[in-house]
Enzyme design. Structure first.
Site, PDB file in Angstrom:
ATOM      1  N   CYS A   1     -66.278  57.659  -8.789  1.00 51.94           N
ATOM      2  CA  CYS A   1     -65.090  57.742  -9.632  1.00 51.94           C
ATOM      3  C   CYS A   1     -65.423  57.737 -11.115  1.00 51.94           C
ATOM      4  CB  CYS A   1     -64.135  56.587  -9.309  1.00 51.94           C
ATOM      5  SG  CYS A   1     -64.883  54.957  -9.571  1.00 51.94           S
TER       6      CYS A   1
ATOM      7  N   CYS B   1     -56.427  58.434  -2.012  1.00 49.83           N
ATOM      8  CA  CYS B   1     -57.793  58.965  -1.978  1.00 49.83           C
ATOM      9  C   CYS B   1     -58.652  58.313  -0.903  1.00 49.83           C
ATOM     10  CB  CYS B   1     -58.462  58.763  -3.340  1.00 49.83           C
ATOM     11  SG  CYS B   1     -57.620  59.585  -4.694  1.00 49.83           S
TER      12      CYS B   1
END
Length: 229
Positions: free
Chosen positions: A224, A199
């Site tokens: 997140c 990511c």
């Protein structure tokens, strides 16, 4: 309820000390081994504050991140408490949705982050009266409304301390270079923000520092779940 100190134009060191005072020292740093986190560790040591440090191992960290962890334990003689995702949840996610489901939708990405980060964070914070982060206001549009010390309603109303909130990237790196602290070598390879390997990617000159995180998503979604408001 713990009294939140009102800080105006406070230095990071003053914010750190106020956070310790507000929690009676029952506080820990959530360390992702970013340059900001290492700066905080160095500051705490310089202030003779007994810093507890924990880290979340998502199972997808860069090799370079573990190298920084080892360098920190050696230089500062600190113990890092590692927290891992529940293996049953990871196995079920991969079995049902595959290895890269997080790139298919925002919902899927949040699910992956919850399993690998949010749930372990909840275990790490259990029993604490506060936690310290390396968040800075200029990092993201999602962080503009933060305060140096605030109540974290998402995590049971404990204290959340953001000592470097008002510092710029230049100030952080100036401190890091002056103190010659260990830093992730990915920073020098174009990674201003480092998370899980799948990511995170380097950013081009002039790009926003968070452009390399979840680059397929809009800027307002680039969290997140650890720092929900």
């Amino acid at each position: 309820m713990t009294q939140i100190p009102v800080l105006s134009d406070a230095t990071p060191e003053e914010i750190l000390k106020a956070g310790y005072g507000a929690t009676g020292g029952n506080i820990a740093l959530a360390c992702s081994f970013s340059v900001e986190d290492v700066v905080i560790i160095d500051m705490a040591q310089a202030l003779s504050l007994p810093l507890r440090v924990f880290a979340l191992d998502t199972g997808r960290l860069h090799e370079e991140t573990y190298e920084v962890a080892d360098a920190l334990t050696e230089r500062y003689r600190i113990k890092i408490d590692w927290y891992y995702p529940r293996h049953e949840a990871v196995e079920q996610l991969l079995r049902e949705k595959g290895t890269f489901s997080f790139r298919e939708s925002l919902e899927n990405r949040h699910e992956c982050c919850h399993i690998r980060k949010v749930e372990p964070l909840g275990r790490a914070l259990k029993g604490l009266d506060g936690w310290i982060t390396g968040l800075r206001r200029e990092q993201s549009t999602t962080r503009t409304g933060l305060a140096p010390i605030e109540t974290d309603t998402t995590n049971g109303g404990i204290i959340k301390v953001n000592p470097l909130l008002e510092w710029t990237e230049e100030q952080v790196w100036s401190y890091a270079k002056f103190r010659r602290i260990p830093t992730n070598r990915l920073h020098s390879q174009g990674y201003p923000s480092i998370g899980c390997a799948p990511c995170t990617r380097p950013v081009a000159p002039g790009e926003h520092p968070r452009a390399g995180r979840w680059w397929w998503e809009n800027p307002e979604h680039k969290e997140c779940g650890l720092h929900r408001r």
